[in-house]
Write an enzyme that holds these catalytic residues in place. Structure first.
Site, short mmCIF file in Angstrom:
data_model
loop_
_atom_site.label_atom_id
_atom_site.label_comp_id
_atom_site.label_asym_id
_atom_site.label_seq_id
_atom_site.Cartn_x
_atom_site.Cartn_y
_atom_site.Cartn_z
N GLY A 13 -10.26 -1.94 14.69
CA GLY A 13 -11.10 -0.74 14.66
C GLY A 13 -10.10 0.29 14.87
O GLY A 13 -8.90 0.05 15.16
N ARG A 17 -12.60 7.21 19.04
CA ARG A 17 -13.12 7.95 19.99
C ARG A 17 -12.22 7.85 21.16
O ARG A 17 -12.27 8.58 22.24
CB ARG A 17 -14.48 7.35 20.57
CG ARG A 17 -15.88 7.62 19.44
CD ARG A 17 -16.83 6.57 19.60
NE ARG A 17 -16.83 5.51 19.17
CZ ARG A 17 -17.43 4.36 19.08
NH1 ARG A 17 -18.60 4.56 19.88
NH2 ARG A 17 -17.26 3.19 18.56
N GLN A 77 -7.55 -6.76 8.19
CA GLN A 77 -8.75 -6.04 7.66
C GLN A 77 -8.01 -4.66 7.03
O GLN A 77 -7.80 -3.88 7.86
CB GLN A 77 -9.91 -5.96 8.50
CG GLN A 77 -11.19 -5.16 8.14
CD GLN A 77 -12.06 -4.59 8.96
OE1 GLN A 77 -11.44 -4.39 10.22
NE2 GLN A 77 -13.31 -4.26 8.68
N TYR A 105 -15.37 -8.90 20.72
CA TYR A 105 -15.02 -8.06 20.19
C TYR A 105 -13.83 -7.87 21.01
O TYR A 105 -13.83 -8.04 22.41
CB TYR A 105 -15.98 -6.58 20.52
CG TYR A 105 -17.13 -6.65 19.39
CD1 TYR A 105 -17.10 -7.61 18.23
CD2 TYR A 105 -18.07 -5.79 19.62
CE1 TYR A 105 -18.11 -7.25 17.30
CE2 TYR A 105 -19.24 -5.45 18.62
CZ TYR A 105 -19.22 -6.47 17.42
OH TYR A 105 -20.12 -6.10 16.46
N TYR A 351 17.95 0.71 51.39
CA TYR A 351 17.82 0.22 49.87
C TYR A 351 18.68 -1.17 49.69
O TYR A 351 19.91 -1.15 50.04
CB TYR A 351 18.41 1.27 49.02
CG TYR A 351 18.52 0.82 47.42
CD1 TYR A 351 17.24 0.20 46.98
CD2 TYR A 351 19.67 0.36 46.96
CE1 TYR A 351 17.41 -0.32 45.59
CE2 TYR A 351 19.82 -0.30 45.55
CZ TYR A 351 18.52 -0.48 44.87
OH TYR A 351 18.79 -1.15 43.94
N ASN A 371 24.88 -0.65 44.59
CA ASN A 371 24.75 -1.59 43.62
C ASN A 371 25.34 -1.23 42.20
O ASN A 371 25.61 -2.24 41.36
CB ASN A 371 23.66 -2.54 43.61
CG ASN A 371 22.39 -1.59 43.33
OD1 ASN A 371 22.42 -0.46 43.50
ND2 ASN A 371 21.57 -2.03 42.50
N SER A 390 23.36 1.30 61.54
CA SER A 390 22.72 2.26 60.84
C SER A 390 23.25 3.17 59.73
O SER A 390 24.56 3.35 60.08
CB SER A 390 21.90 3.18 61.61
OG SER A 390 21.06 2.46 62.56
N ARG A 425 34.64 4.19 59.09
CA ARG A 425 34.23 5.85 59.10
C ARG A 425 35.57 6.40 59.85
O ARG A 425 36.31 5.83 60.46
CB ARG A 425 33.00 5.66 60.12
CG ARG A 425 33.49 5.19 61.68
CD ARG A 425 32.17 5.09 62.28
NE ARG A 425 32.44 4.86 63.56
CZ ARG A 425 31.41 4.05 64.58
NH1 ARG A 425 30.12 3.49 64.11
NH2 ARG A 425 31.74 4.06 65.80
#
Ligand code: UD1
Ligand code: MG
Length: 453
Positions: A13, A17, A77, A105, A351, A371, A390, A425
């Protein structure tokens, strides 16, 4: 002897619609194209062959209809001249000769094998056409089943129906079964003298009667037969699919506190005694083992959560996330292509991407596996029982040995051996009394500004 059966799925079809740049049967329900849901139901109906009739977006529809273990022939078709015309696109398949033909259908995605099997049973009992109908309070848009002396005499399309016929609430699902030995003869008699000028498959009922054939109707649950013609119906079907699947899961032992807020994908699996809190969304490929807990507002896709693992609230598991028994991925954490070992804890604001976290590791708040270098992805290996302080950045490729310590705030660019402490650090400097001096100076500047006219 077993009856042979050809299933014909109509999906050619124009989807006018739907107002879409793609065929409606490509639109997903539970993250899977509508057409694949239909193929699944058909494949469970003991069929011998499946013919798919395609038109608009033929290649995409044929691709989307691929379901593991189901062989499908596609027929084109070329012009959209109606459902009766569409069935004849599969002429060559019908001509091979089957006992039963079932027509279904592509835009009725909640159907299951039950009604299709019931319709085939009708053929086995001697009917030539068996229509699958359903009762509804909202018949608008559907063909109506017209009955006289308790016999189905015709199906009337809405736009061809008289007012009294429109009041009928017994509707055509579009699914039907046809005597395979008579199908070509019946189908060839369909004309196009109707409001749309189309060849309606539904005319088969009157045609069968006109040549002395037997017609029957079987009933199917309304929900299963809901058709999709526009976006509003698409949303209704999605809701009905979700409700049905959530109910199945709860009946099989999954706890959902507010099931109406949980969204599943077609392939989501959740084991017994898992707890799913409100507002959890499962994308494709999620497997949750028994006894796992998924806290509120988590999003899980392509991921595996083992027994006793705890996710969220507000966690995101992306493809390749694999959480071992008793591990934890907490609030505002994202895991992509990452294995979290047994009992390991990734509790806050982290993450983990392209990484392995060993058993018993503790990943501190704000840890990031870096990454991606802008071109390639690299791996981070974090050993068992490590402690990552942390706000550490682990710049991949990098490996942290078992039981190592990473000081908070470190940027780790080189491998850390087992049992080592790594500090990456700046050294802390201390200037006694200096804060008070700075503060006095700031207040003096503010006072001077105020004093200016
Ligand atoms: C059709 C039925 C209606 C039924 C309803 C159930 C007819 C004439 N009407 O109406 O009685 O209540 O389904 O949902 O059959 N298709 C083709 N080629 C075409 C036309 C349609 O392959 O030329 C396919 C569509 O892709 C779709 C299915 O056939 O999968 C039904 O077509 P659609 O236009 O949605 O028919 P409805 O108006 O819903
Ligand atoms: Mg339709």
């Amino acid at each position: 002897m077993e009856r042979t059966c050809l299933a014909i799925i109509l999906a050619a079809g124009d989807s006018t619609r739907m107002k879409s740049s793609k065929s409606k049967v490509l639109h997903p329900i539970a993250n899977r194209p509508m057409i694949a849901h239909v193929v699944d139901a058909v494949a469970k109906s003991d069929i011998s062959s499946v013919a798919l009739v395609v038109g608009r977006d033929a290649d995409e529809v044929a691709m989307a209809a691929q379901v593991e273990g189901v062989k499908i022939e596609t027929y084109l078709q070329k012009e959209r001249l109606g459902t009766g015309h569409a069935v004849l696109a599969a002429h060559d398949a019908i001509a091979r000769g089957y006992d039963d033909i079932i027509v279904t259908y592509g835009d009725v995605p909640l159907q299951t094998e039950g009604p299709l099997k019931a319709a085939r049973q009708g053929l086995a009992e001697g009917s030539d056409v068996v229509v699958i109908g359903f009762h509804t309070d909202k018949p608008t848009g559907y063909g109506r089943l017209l009955v006289k002396d308790s016999e189905l005499i015709a199906i009337r399309e809405e736009r061809d129906a008289a007012d009294a016929e429109r009041a009928v609430k017994w509707c055509n699902s579009g699914l039907m079964a046809i005597n395979g030995r008579k199908a070509l003869e019946l189908l060839s008699r369909i004309g196009n003298a109707n409001a749309k000028g189309e060849y309606y498959l539904t005319d088969l009922v009157e045609i069968a009667h006109s040549i002395g054939g037997r017609v029957a109707a079987v009933d199917a649950p309304e929900i299963e037969m809901t058709g999709c013609n526009n976006r509003a119906e698409l949303a209704v079907i999605e809701r009905l699919w979700q409700e049905r699947r959530r109910d199945e899961m709860m009946i099989s032992g999954v706890t959902m506190i507010a099931p109406e807020t949980v969204f599943l994908s077609y392939d989501t699996t959740i084991g017994q005694d898992a707890l799913i809190e409100p507002n959890v969304v499962f994308g494709p490929g999620a497997t949750i083992d028994g006894g796992a807990i998924i806290h509120a507002f988590s999003h899980i896709e392509g991921a595996h959560v083992s027994a006793g693992a705890i996710v969220g609230p507000f966690a995101r598991l992306r493809p390749g996330a694999d959480l071992a028994n008793g591990s934890k991925v907490g609030n505002f954490c994202e895991v992509k292509n990452g294995k979290i070992g047994e009992g390991a804890k990734v509790n806050h604001l982290t993450y983990i991407g392209d990484a392995k976290v060993g058993a018993g590791a503790n990943i501190g708040a704000g840890t990031i596996t870096c990454n991606y270098d802008g071109v390639n992805k690299h791996q981070t290996l974090i050993g068992a029982n490590t402690f990552i302080g942390s706000n550490s950045s682990l710049v991949a490729p990098v490996s942290i040995g078992d039981s190592a310590y990473i000081a908070a705030g470190s940027v780790i660019t080189a491998d850390v051996p087992a049992d080592a402490l790594a500090l990456g650090r700046a050294h802390q400097e201390l200037k006694p009394g200096r804060a008070a001096v700075l503060r006095e100076r700031a207040f003096a500047i503010k006072a001077a500004k105020k004093a200016k006219p």
